[in-house]
Design an enzyme around this catalytic site. Structure first.
Site, short mmCIF file in Angstrom:
data_model
loop_
_atom_site.label_atom_id
_atom_site.label_comp_id
_atom_site.label_asym_id
_atom_site.label_seq_id
_atom_site.Cartn_x
_atom_site.Cartn_y
_atom_site.Cartn_z
N GLU A 68 0.69 -1.02 -0.24
CA GLU A 68 -0.10 -0.16 0.09
C GLU A 68 0.52 1.71 -0.26
O GLU A 68 0.68 2.02 -0.21
CB GLU A 68 -0.98 0.22 0.77
CG GLU A 68 -2.06 -0.88 1.23
CD GLU A 68 -3.03 -1.42 2.17
OE1 GLU A 68 -3.95 -2.01 2.40
OE2 GLU A 68 -2.53 -1.16 3.38
N GLU A 116 -4.33 -10.50 2.16
CA GLU A 116 -5.64 -10.33 3.14
C GLU A 116 -6.63 -11.29 2.79
O GLU A 116 -7.09 -11.32 3.69
CB GLU A 116 -5.56 -9.03 3.20
CG GLU A 116 -4.66 -7.55 3.68
CD GLU A 116 -4.10 -7.56 2.80
OE1 GLU A 116 -3.90 -7.58 1.70
OE2 GLU A 116 -3.67 -5.84 2.25
#
Length: 284
Positions: free
Chosen positions: A125, A146
């Site tokens: 990210e 995730e």
């Protein structure tokens, strides 16, 4: 002349700032053994991003790592959730983590991620929030694990990745939850280039030094117009963080995270080094 690297003023030093020149800064993640990102890291990163926004001279910043095998990895699943959720929103009105990434993308400086090792979860990210990404062909791994752990990513990748690499490949990265090596990341457009590991530092140093020699106003105005054409609006990023933390508390995620912990998640070893493989085995 390069300054001595100086740590952020926090109890646990995880991020270090060097200023090779007033115009060119380097930010190094150094939180061994895994470069896990957690609530303690947020104020350290925020301090740096605030400095990038306000310093009148800096034109380029390079993010790299001092931890072998890990650029920056996932959020701290051992931290108390309230240590994160009780933090006030940042200047954008977003929660602290997405706030910092949005501000980094819009800062009037050029941000470059030099990726050697794993950029997983938060690491990916942050790399996506940078203006450019360069990766070690042999040693870089980018990933969003995730969903494989029953969790929704929270730092903006659903807003950023489809714009960068296209919808199909973005869904492959996010829903496949597997490791993406440096050469494939280049092919997909996840990074600007992958380079032989021996060439990565020299290439990034040369590019950063070159850009830092240019006029700051010309850099910032050019970047601002590119931002208009390419950055996602805040309303796309805002919900991801809330949904991420809600998903962590669901039984399905708790069961999967528990299994990962039992196998060695959050510890040096094979699970962290091959996280994509291990999340793919959880439901089998």
């Amino acid at each position: 002349m390069s300054e001595k690297i100086s740590p952020m003023a926090t109890a646990t030093k995880q991020i270090f700032l060097a200023r090779p020149s007033p115009y060119y800064w380097r930010v190094t993640f150094d939180h061994p053994p895994l470069n896990i990102f957690g609530p303690e890291t947020i104020p350290q990163l925020n301090e740096i991003i605030t400095a990038l926004e306000t310093d009148k001279d800096v034109r380029v910043v390079v993010f790299d790592s001092a931890v072998r095998g890990f650029f920056l990895t996932h959020y701290d699943f051992l931290a108390k959730p309230e240590d994160t959720t009780r933090m006030p929103p940042g200047p954008t009105g977003l929660q602290p983590m997405p706030d910092m990434l949005v501000r980094l993308s819009r800062a009037p400086v050029v941000s470059i991620a030099s990726i050697r090792g794993r950029a997983t979860g938060v690491g990916s990210e942050l790399a996506l929030a940078c203006d450019m990404r360069f990766a070690s062909r042999e040693r870089a791994i980018l990933s969003h694990f995730e969903v494989g752990a029953g969790v929704v990513p929270g730092g903006g990748p659903m807003a950023r990745l489809p714009r960068l690499i296209g919808r199909g490949r973005a869904l492959e990265v996010l829903l496949g939850a597997d490791d993406i090596p440096g050469d494939l990341a280049e092919l997909y457009g996840y990074v600007n280039r992958s380079l032989p590991d021996a060439d990565l530092d020299g290439f990034v140093e040369s590019l950063a030094t070159r850009i830092s020699s240019f006029d700051k106003r010309a850099i910032s105005e050019t970047k601002r117009f590119a931002d208009v054409a390419s950055l996602p609006p805040d309303y796309e990023i805002a919900p991801e963080w809330d949904v991420c933390f809600a998903s962590i508390m669901r039984p399905a995620a708790q069961e999967r995270i528990k299994k990962l912990m039992e196998q060695g998640f959050h510890k040096p070893g094979d699970v962290e080094e091959r996280l994509g493989y291990y999340v793919g085995q959880l439901g089998r």
